[in-house]
Design a protein around this motif. Structure first.
Motif, PDB file in Angstrom:
ATOM      1  N   UNK A 150       0.833  -1.197   0.000  1.00 27.08           N
ATOM      2  CA  UNK A 150       0.000   0.000   0.000  1.00 27.08           C
ATOM      3  C   UNK A 150       0.872   1.254   0.000  1.00 27.08           C
ATOM      4  N   UNK A 151       1.901   1.262   0.841  1.00 22.68           N
ATOM      5  CA  UNK A 151       2.798   2.412   0.911  1.00 22.68           C
ATOM      6  C   UNK A 151       3.496   2.653  -0.421  1.00 22.68           C
ATOM      7  N   UNK A 152       3.944   1.575  -1.069  1.00 22.81           N
ATOM      8  CA  UNK A 152       4.635   1.723  -2.346  1.00 22.81           C
ATOM      9  C   UNK A 152       3.702   2.277  -3.412  1.00 22.81           C
ATOM     10  N   UNK A 153       2.450   1.809  -3.418  1.00 21.29           N
ATOM     11  CA  UNK A 153       1.499   2.312  -4.400  1.00 21.29           C
ATOM     12  C   UNK A 153       1.221   3.791  -4.216  1.00 21.29           C
ATOM     13  N   UNK A 154       1.051   4.214  -2.977  1.00 22.21           N
ATOM     14  CA  UNK A 154       0.783   5.628  -2.703  1.00 22.21           C
ATOM     15  C   UNK A 154       2.016   6.475  -3.016  1.00 22.21           C
ATOM     16  N   UNK A 155       3.212   5.965  -2.682  1.00 21.51           N
ATOM     17  CA  UNK A 155       4.441   6.688  -3.011  1.00 21.51           C
ATOM     18  C   UNK A 155       4.580   6.861  -4.514  1.00 21.51           C
TER      19      UNK A 155
ATOM     20  N   UNK B  25       9.591   4.285 -19.956  1.00 24.69           N
ATOM     21  CA  UNK B  25      10.378   3.113 -20.326  1.00 24.69           C
ATOM     22  C   UNK B  25      11.808   3.229 -19.803  1.00 24.69           C
ATOM     23  N   UNK B  26      12.358   4.434 -19.836  1.00 28.13           N
ATOM     24  CA  UNK B  26      13.718   4.645 -19.328  1.00 28.13           C
ATOM     25  C   UNK B  26      13.764   4.415 -17.826  1.00 28.13           C
ATOM     26  N   UNK B  27      12.767   4.902 -17.118  1.00 34.58           N
ATOM     27  CA  UNK B  27      12.736   4.673 -15.671  1.00 34.58           C
ATOM     28  C   UNK B  27      12.682   3.177 -15.377  1.00 34.58           C
ATOM     29  N   UNK B  28      11.835   2.447 -16.106  1.00 32.38           N
ATOM     30  CA  UNK B  28      11.725   0.997 -15.890  1.00 32.38           C
ATOM     31  C   UNK B  28      13.028   0.292 -16.236  1.00 32.38           C
ATOM     32  N   UNK B  29      13.735   0.798 -17.246  1.00 29.12           N
ATOM     33  CA  UNK B  29      14.992   0.166 -17.667  1.00 29.12           C
ATOM     34  C   UNK B  29      16.091   0.317 -16.629  1.00 29.12           C
TER      35      UNK B  29
ATOM     36  N   UNK C  51      13.925  13.830  -9.047  1.00 26.82           N
ATOM     37  CA  UNK C  51      14.313  13.071  -7.868  1.00 26.82           C
ATOM     38  C   UNK C  51      14.156  11.576  -8.010  1.00 26.82           C
ATOM     39  N   UNK C  52      13.938  11.075  -9.244  1.00 25.21           N
ATOM     40  CA  UNK C  52      13.720   9.648  -9.448  1.00 25.21           C
ATOM     41  C   UNK C  52      14.991   8.903  -9.857  1.00 25.21           C
ATOM     42  N   UNK C  53      15.975   9.633 -10.354  1.00 24.34           N
ATOM     43  CA  UNK C  53      17.210   9.032 -10.852  1.00 24.34           C
ATOM     44  C   UNK C  53      18.400   9.818 -10.303  1.00 24.34           C
ATOM     45  N   UNK C  54      19.467   9.100  -9.952  1.00 32.40           N
ATOM     46  CA  UNK C  54      20.726   9.730  -9.548  1.00 32.40           C
ATOM     47  C   UNK C  54      21.773   9.440 -10.613  1.00 32.40           C
ATOM     48  N   UNK C  55      22.619  10.418 -10.887  1.00 30.26           N
ATOM     49  CA  UNK C  55      23.637  10.278 -11.919  1.00 30.26           C
ATOM     50  C   UNK C  55      25.014  10.554 -11.323  1.00 30.26           C
ATOM     51  N   UNK C  56      25.949   9.677 -11.601  1.00 27.68           N
ATOM     52  CA  UNK C  56      27.330   9.855 -11.144  1.00 27.68           C
ATOM     53  C   UNK C  56      28.268   9.661 -12.321  1.00 27.68           C
ATOM     54  N   UNK C  57      29.459  10.261 -12.237  1.00 27.08           N
ATOM     55  CA  UNK C  57      30.463  10.116 -13.287  1.00 27.08           C
ATOM     56  C   UNK C  57      31.602   9.228 -12.796  1.00 27.08           C
TER      57      UNK C  57
ATOM     58  N   UNK D 249      12.594   6.717  -6.864  1.00 29.43           N
ATOM     59  CA  UNK D 249      12.385   5.998  -8.115  1.00 29.43           C
ATOM     60  C   UNK D 249      12.182   4.520  -7.886  1.00 29.43           C
ATOM     61  N   UNK D 250      12.935   3.948  -6.941  1.00 26.25           N
ATOM     62  CA  UNK D 250      12.776   2.532  -6.620  1.00 26.25           C
ATOM     63  C   UNK D 250      11.398   2.250  -6.044  1.00 26.25           C
ATOM     64  N   UNK D 251      10.886   3.176  -5.211  1.00 27.81           N
ATOM     65  CA  UNK D 251       9.547   3.003  -4.639  1.00 27.81           C
ATOM     66  C   UNK D 251       8.500   3.002  -5.737  1.00 27.81           C
ATOM     67  N   UNK D 252       8.698   3.847  -6.749  1.00 27.46           N
ATOM     68  CA  UNK D 252       7.784   3.889  -7.873  1.00 27.46           C
ATOM     69  C   UNK D 252       7.739   2.533  -8.567  1.00 27.46           C
ATOM     70  N   UNK D 253       8.901   1.936  -8.766  1.00 24.87           N
ATOM     71  CA  UNK D 253       8.961   0.647  -9.433  1.00 24.87           C
ATOM     72  C   UNK D 253       8.491  -0.481  -8.534  1.00 24.87           C
ATOM     73  N   UNK D 254       8.653  -0.339  -7.211  1.00 24.68           N
ATOM     74  CA  UNK D 254       8.093  -1.371  -6.323  1.00 24.68           C
ATOM     75  C   UNK D 254       6.592  -1.383  -6.426  1.00 24.68           C
TER      76      UNK D 254
END
Length: 322
Positions: free
Chosen positions: A152-157, A256-260, A292-298, A311-316
């Motif tokens: 339930x928490x993941x769906x609401x998030x 699709x990119x978020x899911x990938x 705030x869904x993706x973090x990028x590092x070099x 972003x992980x909560x969205x995919x959960x």
């Protein structure tokens, strides 16, 4: 048709609940179990799981909740506690509702030829009756809903994240226009399909949006000197694919990119996974990072993209409902 009329002050005071309303979800899950598998909207995987857990033992698990949660129609306002950040706090707030408001709410329930002694005592504000209600709320939540509460928490998030992204991309107009299919935003009025016919001025107090896992339809609560509360069913139909579900809000390519990014990837690998150009993958990843869904590092000359906890909560939410 429900018609909510906004002033400029209302538009500046639209908020989305920070967490599920645990007391409300408890009551609504009882309602959904009472209505049977074929009633209301299509059964979600979470609801099917809850039916399997309860498996005919609803009366024993829910106790007096069955007296204050009818199968349909009016739901007592005291079961709506959107400001509570957790279940225990919500139950405490229910126990503090003034006796006159308890009585007013209970008087709106469908008339019973022989109301129970407990219900009459609760309507009078009796302390023992309040304790019984609190105990049965805890018993039902702990025995039935707690095991699936992370879902339930993941769906609401996930839903909250979609609203934030929509606001970033299109502002208040986009937010109000995309809350639910069939709703129509024609400033300054939001029209919501309903068998009830009300025109409700928000009067400058704002609107609190509460996404709900178990609500089969909209619930509206007016509160004096506080924002009106609009409870709406969150989108759980991810079975057609994550990109299909989120496409109307995020855009199909961005979804699709978020899911990938369930597995971290460089921009090049991301472009290959989704089948887009390198420039397109980079652009969409930047938008998702700003949300705030993706973090990028070099790392040297490479750029690595990974999901943030949000972003992980969205995919959960996607995985739990799939």
């Amino acid at each position: 048709m429900l018609k909510l009329e906004f002033t400029d002050a209302d538009l500046r005071q639209i908020t989305v609940a920070a967490a599920p309303d645990a007391v409300l979800e408890t009551a609504l899950s009882v309602r959904r179990l009472r209505t049977g598998p074929g009633a209301g909207t299509r059964s979600s995987p979470g609801l099917r799981r809850l039916r399997h857990v309860v498996n005919g033992s609803l009366a024993a698990r829910a106790g007096v909740l069955l007296e204050v949660v009818p199968p349909d129609g009016f739901l007592p306002d005291f079961l709506l506690q959107p400001e509570a950040r957790d279940f225990a706090t919500g139950v405490e707030l229910v126990g503090q509702v003034p006796a006159n408001l308890l009585a007013a709410d209970l008087s709106e329930l469908p008339a019973s030829p022989r109301p129970s002694r407990w219900l009459r005592e609760l309507a009078s504000g009796d302390a023992a009756a309040r304790r019984t209600l609190a105990a049965d709320l805890h018993n039902y939540f702990g025995s039935s809903l707690a095991p699936m509460w992370p879902l339930v928490q993941a769906g609401v998030t996930a839903d909250r994240s979609l609203r934030a992204e929509t606001l970033l991309r299109g502002g208040i107009d986009a937010l109000l226009a995309t809350i639910s299919p069939g709703w129509h935003w024609q400033p300054p009025v939001l029209e919501i399909p309903s068998p009830l016919d009300y025109h409700i001025p928000l009067c400058g107090r704002g609107l609190l949006l509460v996404p709900s896992y178990f609500a089969p339809k909209v619930l509206l609560t007016w509160r004096p000197d506080q924002p009106t509360v609009l409870v709406y069913p969150l989108c759980q139909d991810y079975r057609a694919g994550f990109a299909d579900a989120l496409g109307p809000l995020l855009g199909r390519t961005r979804a699709a990119i978020l899911a990938a990014l369930r597995d971290p990837a460089t921009t090049t690998a991301l472009a290959e996974r989704v089948g887009v150009s390198l420039a397109s993958a980079s652009q969409h990843a930047t938008v998702l990072r700003n949300a705030g869904l993706v973090a990028t590092t070099r790392s040297g000359g490479a750029v690595l993209h990974a999901l943030t906890p949000l972003g992980a909560a969205l995919l959960r939410g996607d995985a739990a409902a799939g």
